[in-house]
Scaffold this motif. Structure first.
Motif, PDB file in Angstrom:
ATOM      1  N   PHE A 174      -5.705   4.895   7.885  1.00  0.00           N
ATOM      2  CA  PHE A 174      -7.305   5.476   7.229  1.00  0.00           C
ATOM      3  C   PHE A 174      -6.985   4.689   5.522  1.00  0.00           C
ATOM      4  CE2 PHE A 174      -9.545   8.605   4.983  1.00  0.00           C
ATOM      5  CZ  PHE A 174     -10.744   8.188   5.516  1.00  0.00           C
ATOM      6  N   ALA A 175      -5.941   5.432   4.844  1.00  0.00           N
ATOM      7  CA  ALA A 175      -6.140   4.892   3.967  1.00  0.00           C
ATOM      8  C   ALA A 175      -6.220   3.036   3.178  1.00  0.00           C
ATOM      9  CB  ALA A 175      -4.375   5.010   2.977  1.00  0.00           C
ATOM     10  N   PHE A 176      -4.973   2.819   3.558  1.00  0.00           N
ATOM     11  CA  PHE A 176      -5.715   0.664   3.577  1.00  0.00           C
ATOM     12  C   PHE A 176      -6.544   0.180   3.563  1.00  0.00           C
ATOM     13  CE2 PHE A 176      -4.804  -3.527   5.290  1.00  0.00           C
ATOM     14  CZ  PHE A 176      -4.628  -4.048   4.416  1.00  0.00           C
ATOM     15  N   HIS A 177      -7.613   1.146   4.359  1.00  0.00           N
ATOM     16  CA  HIS A 177      -8.566   0.806   5.003  1.00  0.00           C
ATOM     17  C   HIS A 177      -9.499   0.883   4.624  1.00  0.00           C
ATOM     18  CE1 HIS A 177     -12.277  -0.143   7.177  1.00  0.00           C
ATOM     19  NE2 HIS A 177     -13.092   1.713   7.311  1.00  0.00           N
ATOM     20  N   MET A 178      -9.796   2.087   3.461  1.00  0.00           N
ATOM     21  CA  MET A 178     -10.229   2.446   2.261  1.00  0.00           C
ATOM     22  C   MET A 178     -10.050   1.269   0.925  1.00  0.00           C
ATOM     23  SD  MET A 178     -11.916   5.619   3.037  1.00  0.00           S
ATOM     24  CE  MET A 178     -12.411   5.997   1.293  1.00  0.00           C
ATOM     25  N   THR A 179      -8.643   0.803   0.493  1.00  0.00           N
ATOM     26  CA  THR A 179      -8.522   0.454  -0.405  1.00  0.00           C
ATOM     27  C   THR A 179      -9.060  -0.903   0.112  1.00  0.00           C
ATOM     28  OG1 THR A 179      -6.422  -0.592   0.482  1.00  0.00           O
ATOM     29  CG2 THR A 179      -6.612   1.502  -0.965  1.00  0.00           C
TER      30      THR A 179
ATOM     31  N   ALA B 104      -5.581  10.352  -4.549  1.00  0.00           N
ATOM     32  CA  ALA B 104      -6.597  10.797  -3.089  1.00  0.00           C
ATOM     33  C   ALA B 104      -5.758   9.270  -2.076  1.00  0.00           C
ATOM     34  CB  ALA B 104      -7.431   9.734  -3.707  1.00  0.00           C
ATOM     35  N   LEU B 105      -5.275   8.373  -1.859  1.00  0.00           N
ATOM     36  CA  LEU B 105      -4.321   7.586  -1.236  1.00  0.00           C
ATOM     37  C   LEU B 105      -3.446   8.488  -0.618  1.00  0.00           C
ATOM     38  CD1 LEU B 105      -4.164   3.992  -3.522  1.00  0.00           C
ATOM     39  CD2 LEU B 105      -6.071   4.744  -1.578  1.00  0.00           C
ATOM     40  N   LEU B 106      -2.483   8.987  -1.518  1.00  0.00           N
ATOM     41  CA  LEU B 106      -1.548  10.017  -0.651  1.00  0.00           C
ATOM     42  C   LEU B 106      -1.935  10.562   0.611  1.00  0.00           C
ATOM     43  CD1 LEU B 106       1.062  10.567  -3.488  1.00  0.00           C
ATOM     44  CD2 LEU B 106       1.363   9.303  -1.573  1.00  0.00           C
ATOM     45  N   ILE B 107      -3.058  11.498  -0.109  1.00  0.00           N
ATOM     46  CA  ILE B 107      -3.485  12.193   0.578  1.00  0.00           C
ATOM     47  C   ILE B 107      -4.510  11.757   2.078  1.00  0.00           C
ATOM     48  CG2 ILE B 107      -5.738  13.866   1.038  1.00  0.00           C
ATOM     49  CD1 ILE B 107      -5.872  14.640  -2.077  1.00  0.00           C
ATOM     50  N   LEU B 108      -5.126  10.672   1.848  1.00  0.00           N
ATOM     51  CA  LEU B 108      -6.026  10.059   2.742  1.00  0.00           C
ATOM     52  C   LEU B 108      -4.724   9.383   3.593  1.00  0.00           C
ATOM     53  CD1 LEU B 108      -8.693   8.074   1.021  1.00  0.00           C
ATOM     54  CD2 LEU B 108      -8.809   9.678   2.151  1.00  0.00           C
ATOM     55  N   ASP B 109      -3.502   8.829   3.353  1.00  0.00           N
ATOM     56  CA  ASP B 109      -2.328   8.268   4.457  1.00  0.00           C
ATOM     57  C   ASP B 109      -2.419   9.354   5.009  1.00  0.00           C
ATOM     58  OD1 ASP B 109      -0.993   6.214   4.636  1.00  0.00           O
ATOM     59  OD2 ASP B 109       0.331   7.864   4.368  1.00  0.00           O
ATOM     60  N   LYS B 110      -2.062  10.638   4.788  1.00  0.00           N
ATOM     61  CA  LYS B 110      -1.729  11.775   5.182  1.00  0.00           C
ATOM     62  C   LYS B 110      -2.528  12.245   6.297  1.00  0.00           C
ATOM     63  CE  LYS B 110       0.028  17.086   5.352  1.00  0.00           C
ATOM     64  NZ  LYS B 110       0.301  17.527   4.319  1.00  0.00           N
ATOM     65  N   VAL B 111      -4.093  11.850   6.518  1.00  0.00           N
ATOM     66  CA  VAL B 111      -4.877  12.114   7.399  1.00  0.00           C
ATOM     67  C   VAL B 111      -4.496  11.008   8.056  1.00  0.00           C
ATOM     68  CG1 VAL B 111      -7.409  11.802   7.541  1.00  0.00           C
ATOM     69  CG2 VAL B 111      -6.491  12.987   5.748  1.00  0.00           C
ATOM     70  N   GLY B 112      -4.568   9.694   7.184  1.00  0.00           N
ATOM     71  CA  GLY B 112      -4.605   8.933   8.806  1.00  0.00           C
ATOM     72  C   GLY B 112      -2.995   8.454   9.457  1.00  0.00           C
ATOM     73  N   ALA B 113      -2.456   9.513   8.957  1.00  0.00           N
ATOM     74  CA  ALA B 113      -0.726   9.313  10.207  1.00  0.00           C
ATOM     75  C   ALA B 113      -1.037  10.346  10.544  1.00  0.00           C
ATOM     76  CB  ALA B 113       0.580   9.644   8.587  1.00  0.00           C
TER      77      ALA B 113
ATOM     78  N   MET C  18     -13.533   0.240  -0.507  1.00  0.00           N
ATOM     79  CA  MET C  18     -13.948   0.378  -1.689  1.00  0.00           C
ATOM     80  C   MET C  18     -12.746  -0.052  -2.648  1.00  0.00           C
ATOM     81  SD  MET C  18     -16.708   3.008  -0.295  1.00  0.00           S
ATOM     82  CE  MET C  18     -16.443   2.987   1.593  1.00  0.00           C
ATOM     83  N   ASP C  19     -14.180   0.150  -3.640  1.00  0.00           N
ATOM     84  CA  ASP C  19     -13.746  -0.636  -4.949  1.00  0.00           C
ATOM     85  C   ASP C  19     -12.994   1.182  -5.648  1.00  0.00           C
ATOM     86  OD1 ASP C  19     -14.620  -2.920  -4.739  1.00  0.00           O
ATOM     87  OD2 ASP C  19     -16.579  -2.503  -5.367  1.00  0.00           O
ATOM     88  N   TYR C  20     -13.975   2.005  -6.007  1.00  0.00           N
ATOM     89  CA  TYR C  20     -12.805   3.497  -6.595  1.00  0.00           C
ATOM     90  C   TYR C  20     -12.989   3.955  -5.018  1.00  0.00           C
ATOM     91  CZ  TYR C  20     -14.858   7.388  -8.210  1.00  0.00           C
ATOM     92  OH  TYR C  20     -15.433   8.658  -8.955  1.00  0.00           O
ATOM     93  N   ILE C  21     -12.179   4.969  -5.976  1.00  0.00           N
ATOM     94  CA  ILE C  21     -11.735   5.858  -4.608  1.00  0.00           C
ATOM     95  C   ILE C  21     -10.570   6.937  -5.897  1.00  0.00           C
ATOM     96  CG2 ILE C  21      -9.837   6.611  -2.857  1.00  0.00           C
ATOM     97  CD1 ILE C  21      -9.988   3.907  -1.546  1.00  0.00           C
ATOM     98  N   GLU C  22     -11.269   8.326  -6.172  1.00  0.00           N
ATOM     99  CA  GLU C  22     -10.496   8.961  -6.925  1.00  0.00           C
ATOM    100  C   GLU C  22     -10.643  10.514  -6.543  1.00  0.00           C
ATOM    101  OE1 GLU C  22     -10.290  10.420 -10.997  1.00  0.00           O
ATOM    102  OE2 GLU C  22     -12.613   9.057 -10.557  1.00  0.00           O
ATOM    103  N   TYR C  23      -9.124  11.160  -6.243  1.00  0.00           N
ATOM    104  CA  TYR C  23      -9.094  12.249  -5.965  1.00  0.00           C
ATOM    105  C   TYR C  23     -10.533  13.703  -7.243  1.00  0.00           C
ATOM    106  CZ  TYR C  23      -6.931  17.446  -6.133  1.00  0.00           C
ATOM    107  OH  TYR C  23      -7.058  18.786  -5.881  1.00  0.00           O
TER     108      TYR C  23
END
Length: 243
Positions: free
Chosen positions: A144-149, A29-38, A152-157
């Motif tokens: 974006f990914a860092f902001h989510m981590t 999930a974090l890899l996908i979110l990181d790609k969105v932010g980038a 948010m306590d829970y993040i999942e693909y």
């Protein structure tokens, strides 16, 4: 299909409530979110349309569903113009880096307020000061990914899904106050197709759902479209901050 979606959401909420005290951040999930932010961190301008469904407080113990559509243009770090149609009434917003203006075409009234010097902070202050959630813009952060981590306590693909026939990655996130779902396009450009936010606070849980479409990237827009010129016979009123 609707039953499957319903039970998926139930399982998602139940999982979060049983795991609320734990932190779980799925690397996929974090890899996908990181790609969105980038992706959004590299573009110079955005134009897109939205369709929004939002629960709005009607009384202390009762929410009603409101629907609106929007067209947004964001250029650079500090320019935005928007047309929002709510209950059939066109409303306009203009932001030039120092001032945000709201104009009602039907009522021919406008209000203006000083604003922060960047679009993301302006959108946040618009909600904090005046209770206006103009557009869900969390994904516009380059980090974006860092902001989510951080929030948010829970993040999942959650797997693959379709949004209006478009193949997407489905990601869920949650903390003690809210749950957040995002569907990210599987195209070469990692853009959100839909976002759903469920607020868990009192008196009842309530939800905002936004669908994004008709993206245009890196066009050049004249500065004049981010400036407001009062139309003839329009009247300025005071914009009162919420308590």
């Amino acid at each position: 299909m609707k039953k499957a979606l319903f039970f998926t959401l139930i399982a998602f909420c139940c999982f979060f409530r049983t795991q609320a005290q734990e932190v779980f951040h799925d690397s996929t999930a974090l890899l996908i979110l990181d790609k969105v932010g980038a992706y959004f961190g590299e573009v110079n301008s955005l134009k897109f349309n939205t369709k929004t469904s939002q629960d709005v407080g009607f009384r202390d113990d009762f929410f009603i569903k409101e629907f609106r559509s929007g067209e947004f243009i964001i250029q650079g770090p500090n320019q935005l113009s928007a047309k929002v149609i709510a209950q059939g009434k066109p409303q306009y917003y203009f932001y030039n880096g120092s001032q945000i203006v709201y104009y009602s075409l039907e009522d021919k009234i406008f209000v203006a307020s000083e604003a922060p010097d960047n679009t993301l902070d302006m959108l946040e202050s618009l909600y904090t000061d005046f209770g206006i959630q103009l557009v869900a813009a969390d994904f516009l952060y380059p980090d974006f990914a860092f902001h989510m981590t951080e929030t948010m306590d829970y993040i999942e693909y959650l797997g693959e899904a379709e949004v209006h026939g478009q193949k997407c990655f489905h990601i869920g996130a949650a903390n003690a106050e809210m749950t957040f779902q995002i569907w990210v396009s599987q195209d070469l450009e990692a853009r959100p197709a839909k976002i759903v936010v469920t607020y868990l606070g009192e008196p009842y849980a309530h939800q905002v759902e936004v669908t994004f479409e008709n993206w245009e990237i890196n066009e050049t827009y004249p500065d004049s479209i981010f400036e407001f010129l009062p139309p003839p016979n329009s009247k300025q009123i005071t914009w009162t901050k919420k308590d």
